[in-house]
Write an enzyme that holds these catalytic residues in place. Structure first.
Site, PDB file in Angstrom:
ATOM      1  CE  LYS A 108       5.396  17.703 -14.352  1.00 52.21           C
ATOM      2  NZ  LYS A 108       5.598  16.380 -14.859  1.00 52.21           N
TER       3      LYS A 108
ATOM      4  CD  GLU B 213      -3.115  15.840 -15.647  1.00 56.25           C
ATOM      5  OE1 GLU B 213      -3.417  14.672 -15.453  1.00 56.25           O
ATOM      6  OE2 GLU B 213      -2.341  16.218 -16.536  1.00 56.25           O
TER       7      GLU B 213
ATOM      8  CG  ASN C 268      -1.823  18.217 -21.191  1.00 57.60           C
ATOM      9  OD1 ASN C 268      -0.920  17.407 -21.087  1.00 57.60           O
ATOM     10  ND2 ASN C 268      -2.904  18.190 -20.435  1.00 57.60           N
TER      11      ASN C 268
ATOM     12  CE  LYS D 241       0.544  13.687 -15.354  1.00 57.43           C
ATOM     13  NZ  LYS D 241      -0.311  13.837 -16.545  1.00 57.43           N
TER      14      LYS D 241
ATOM     15  CG  HIS E  93       6.503  12.506 -26.609  1.00 58.02           C
ATOM     16  ND1 HIS E  93       5.122  12.434 -26.663  1.00 58.02           N
ATOM     17  CD2 HIS E  93       6.785  13.391 -25.625  1.00 58.02           C
ATOM     18  CE1 HIS E  93       4.604  13.240 -25.748  1.00 58.02           C
ATOM     19  NE2 HIS E  93       5.594  13.837 -25.113  1.00 58.02           N
TER      20      HIS E  93
ATOM     21  NE  ARG F  23      -4.076  -2.022   1.662  1.00 55.19           N
ATOM     22  CZ  ARG F  23      -3.950  -3.261   2.098  1.00 55.19           C
ATOM     23  NH1 ARG F  23      -2.938  -3.571   2.877  1.00 55.19           N
ATOM     24  NH2 ARG F  23      -4.825  -4.179   1.772  1.00 55.19           N
TER      25      ARG F  23
ATOM     26  NE  ARG G  96       0.586  17.248 -12.955  1.00 55.97           N
ATOM     27  CZ  ARG G  96       1.099  16.430 -12.057  1.00 55.97           C
ATOM     28  NH1 ARG G  96       0.683  16.454 -10.819  1.00 55.97           N
ATOM     29  NH2 ARG G  96       2.041  15.578 -12.376  1.00 55.97           N
TER      30      ARG G  96
ATOM     31  CD  GLU H  15       7.423  17.502 -22.808  1.00 52.37           C
ATOM     32  OE1 GLU H  15       6.730  18.384 -22.253  1.00 52.37           O
ATOM     33  OE2 GLU H  15       6.957  16.683 -23.622  1.00 52.37           O
TER      34      GLU H  15
ATOM     35  CG  HIS I 126      -0.519  12.810 -27.104  1.00 59.49           C
ATOM     36  ND1 HIS I 126      -1.146  13.278 -25.964  1.00 59.49           N
ATOM     37  CD2 HIS I 126       0.755  12.554 -26.738  1.00 59.49           C
ATOM     38  CE1 HIS I 126      -0.270  13.308 -24.976  1.00 59.49           C
ATOM     39  NE2 HIS I 126       0.885  12.873 -25.413  1.00 59.49           N
TER      40      HIS I 126
ATOM     41  CG  HIS J  90       2.036  17.402 -24.665  1.00 54.97           C
ATOM     42  ND1 HIS J  90       2.764  18.565 -24.707  1.00 54.97           N
ATOM     43  CD2 HIS J  90       2.850  16.464 -24.114  1.00 54.97           C
ATOM     44  CE1 HIS J  90       3.961  18.341 -24.196  1.00 54.97           C
ATOM     45  NE2 HIS J  90       4.047  17.079 -23.832  1.00 54.97           N
TER      46      HIS J  90
HETATM   47  N1  LIG Z   1       4.861  10.906 -15.264  1.00 55.65           N
HETATM   48  C1  LIG Z   1       4.888  11.977 -16.024  1.00 55.65           C
HETATM   49  O1  LIG Z   1       4.535  13.079 -15.599  1.00 55.65           O
HETATM   50  C2  LIG Z   1       5.377  11.834 -17.426  1.00 55.65           C
HETATM   51  C3  LIG Z   1       5.633  12.998 -18.186  1.00 55.65           C
HETATM   52  C4  LIG Z   1       6.140  12.837 -19.471  1.00 55.65           C
HETATM   53  C5  LIG Z   1       6.374  11.571 -19.976  1.00 55.65           C
HETATM   54  N2  LIG Z   1       6.099  10.472 -19.218  1.00 55.65           N
HETATM   55  C6  LIG Z   1       6.358   9.117 -19.731  1.00 55.65           C
HETATM   56  O2  LIG Z   1       7.757   9.012 -19.943  1.00 55.65           O
HETATM   57  C7  LIG Z   1       7.983   8.028 -20.944  1.00 55.65           C
HETATM   58  C8  LIG Z   1       9.007   8.538 -21.906  1.00 55.65           C
HETATM   59  O3  LIG Z   1      10.192   8.799 -21.190  1.00 55.65           O
HETATM   60  P1  LIG Z   1      11.608   8.627 -21.864  1.00 55.65           P
HETATM   61  O4  LIG Z   1      11.627   9.339 -23.162  1.00 55.65           O
HETATM   62  O5  LIG Z   1      12.614   8.974 -20.845  1.00 55.65           O
HETATM   63  O6  LIG Z   1      11.586   7.065 -22.238  1.00 55.65           O
HETATM   64  P2  LIG Z   1      12.442   5.801 -21.781  1.00 55.65           P
HETATM   65  O7  LIG Z   1      12.496   5.674 -20.324  1.00 55.65           O
HETATM   66  O8  LIG Z   1      11.929   4.645 -22.544  1.00 55.65           O
HETATM   67  O9  LIG Z   1      13.885   6.168 -22.327  1.00 55.65           O
HETATM   68  C9  LIG Z   1      14.097   6.226 -23.712  1.00 55.65           C
HETATM   69  C10 LIG Z   1      15.210   5.245 -24.117  1.00 55.65           C
HETATM   70  O10 LIG Z   1      16.438   5.795 -23.663  1.00 55.65           O
HETATM   71  C11 LIG Z   1      17.174   4.820 -22.940  1.00 55.65           C
HETATM   72  N3  LIG Z   1      17.975   5.550 -21.968  1.00 55.65           N
HETATM   73  C12 LIG Z   1      17.560   6.089 -20.810  1.00 55.65           C
HETATM   74  N4  LIG Z   1      18.557   6.782 -20.260  1.00 55.65           N
HETATM   75  C13 LIG Z   1      19.623   6.674 -21.090  1.00 55.65           C
HETATM   76  C14 LIG Z   1      20.925   7.201 -21.081  1.00 55.65           C
HETATM   77  N5  LIG Z   1      21.334   8.035 -20.126  1.00 55.65           N
HETATM   78  N6  LIG Z   1      21.749   6.893 -22.094  1.00 55.65           N
HETATM   79  C15 LIG Z   1      21.320   6.097 -23.119  1.00 55.65           C
HETATM   80  N7  LIG Z   1      20.088   5.587 -23.202  1.00 55.65           N
HETATM   81  C16 LIG Z   1      19.248   5.888 -22.190  1.00 55.65           C
HETATM   82  C17 LIG Z   1      16.127   3.914 -22.357  1.00 55.65           C
HETATM   83  O11 LIG Z   1      16.677   2.649 -22.065  1.00 55.65           O
HETATM   84  C18 LIG Z   1      15.110   3.872 -23.479  1.00 55.65           C
HETATM   85  O12 LIG Z   1      15.496   2.915 -24.429  1.00 55.65           O
HETATM   86  C19 LIG Z   1       6.649   7.723 -21.581  1.00 55.65           C
HETATM   87  O13 LIG Z   1       6.192   6.474 -21.144  1.00 55.65           O
HETATM   88  C20 LIG Z   1       5.741   8.825 -21.054  1.00 55.65           C
HETATM   89  O14 LIG Z   1       4.396   8.409 -20.940  1.00 55.65           O
HETATM   90  C21 LIG Z   1       5.609  10.592 -17.964  1.00 55.65           C
END
Ligand SMILES: NC(=O)c1ccc[n+]([C@@H]2O[C@H](COP(=O)([O-])OP(=O)(O)OC[C@H]3O[C@@H](n4cnc5c(N)ncnc54)[C@H](O)[C@@H]3O)[C@@H](O)[C@H]2O)c1
Length: 351
Positions: free
Chosen positions: A222, A232, A240, A144, A259, A122, A236, A186, A247, A243
């Site tokens: 942020k 949200e 977007n 999130k 993205h 939990r 918040r 971003e 998307h 976005h």
């Molecule tokens: N929670 C939130 O508020 C929020 C906001 C924006 C995005 N997201 C989520 O984040 C995700 C996208 O994040 P992301 O782009 O970091 O994706 P990711 O975590 O998949 O990383 C992208 C790729 O880079 C690689 N990688 C990570 N760090 C590295 C490094 N230092 N050197 C080399 N390779 C590296 C990873 O292994 C992966 O293959 C999505 O799922 C999205 O929905 C969440």
């Protein structure tokens, strides 16, 4: 130099930003979680070989016992099955409420590891160590968490704030071009909606010259937005900007566009429309276009506008027969209006 930003959400936590911080992760985590005995590191197959050992070593030096769960890198792993395996892993290692999760990786690791931490027993604490620029400026802050389901992205999740975020900007040296652009989009968005001074600094090349200061300012912004709207329900939503159409482009391109590249075009499409409709001051579109193109993004998509409008309908942020449009009034100031789906095409169509 380490930048420290305090985020006033959950029970409050620090975000540390600087180079060569991985070696300090243990000591910093000890300060944030003084009573924690064991830490389950949650990371992926790309990041573990690069930075996993350094982080686990630092944790052990600070007196933590560690275990490490590694999942296949990429969005396709971001599902309940991976989370289920990690929950079992924590049970096998007998983690208790006194223990914690440390997420090492990008947004995928952060969203899933945070989600697992929020539901294991939990809820146990977690620490984020973002290794992508996108995770640093966006996903690691704000609480999130979640996973994708067969029905769409991020459809299952929780709000669960970390206890600490440690961002070592040296880890970005191993990122590919698209991964850097994901974070850059971003950063431009954050400046455009909230901080004219930051936008000017970006125009002058600050992201290359002083990335730590830029990331710190984005985290601060942020944090302010999240602190005033943790769940949200209002403000918040401004995060977007660009976005919804971004998307829609990703969807219509079958995720064959990154993205960040899609969001950059989304910001331009919406700003062109709001300029045409008199909601955005003149000259703003041109500045946004110039910053986006000089940052290395393409500025157009071949997806027809009709298709984008149709895809925008399925956006989970849509409300009934309308869609929220977050738009720039000027640089550093944005607003939110709704547009009916049946008027969206004309709204977006160029003059
Ligand atoms: N929670 C939130 O508020 C929020 C906001 C924006 C995005 N997201 C989520 O984040 C995700 C996208 O994040 P992301 O782009 O970091 O994706 P990711 O975590 O998949 O990383 C992208 C790729 O880079 C690689 N990688 C990570 N760090 C590295 C490094 N230092 N050197 C080399 N390779 C590296 C990873 O292994 C992966 O293959 C999505 O799922 C999205 O929905 C969440």
């Amino acid at each position: 130099m380490t930048n420290t930003i305090h985020i006033d959400a959950g029970s409050g936590y620090d975000v540390l930003i600087g180079r060569d911080l991985l070696a300090q992760v243990g000591e910093r985590t000890r300060r944030a979680l003084p009573k924690t005995a064991r830490i389950a590191v949650f990371t992926d197959t790309t990041v573990q070989p690069l930075y996993g050992d350094a982080v686990e070593r630092s944790l052990r030096e600070a007196g933590f016992e560690t275990c490490c769960f590694v999942f296949p890198a990429g969005e396709r792993s971001k599902n309940l099955a991976t989370v289920g395996r990690f929950l079992d892993f924590m049970s096998e290692h007998r983690l208790t409420r006194r223990d914690a999760v440390l997420v090492l990786g990008g947004g995928v690791a952060g969203d899933m590891g945070g989600f697992a931490a929020s539901i294991y027993l939990r809820g146990i604490p977690f620490v984020q160590v973002p290794t992508t620029l996108l995770a640093a400026v966006d996903s690691s802050v704000g609480g999130k968490t979640g996973v994708d389901t067969a029905y769409g992205k991020n459809l299952t999740g929780t709000f669960w704030q970390p206890s600490l975020v440690v961002c070592d900007t040296g880890t970005f040296d191993s990122l590919g071009v698209d991964q850097v652009l994901d974070g850059t989009a971003e950063i431009i968005k954050t400046a455009a909606i909230r901080d004219a001074d930051l936008f000017e600094r970006l125009e002058a090349g600050a992201l290359k010259a002083d990335p730590e200061a830029v990331i710190a300012r984005c985290v601060e912004i942020k944090g302010e937005v999240v602190a005033s709207d943790e769940k949200e329900s209002g403000l918040r939503r401004i995060l977007n900007f660009g976005h919804t159409l971004g998307h829609a482009i990703e969807l219509k391109k079958d995720y064959g566009i990154s993205h960040g590249r899609a969001v950059a075009i989304g910001m331009l499409l919406v700003t062109a429309a709001t300029r045409k409709n008199g909601w955005t001051e003149s000259g703003i579109y041109e500045r946004l276009l110039s910053l986006i193109s000089s940052s290395g993004f393409a500025v157009e998509t071949d997806v027809p506008l009709e298709d984008l409008c149709e895809a925008a309908r399925s956006d989970k942020k849509s409300e009934g027969d309308s869609i929220h449009i977050i738009y720039l009034q000027t640089i550093g100031s944005c607003a939110d209006r709704t547009v009916r789906f049946d008027a969206l095409y004309d709204f977006l169509k160029s003059e």
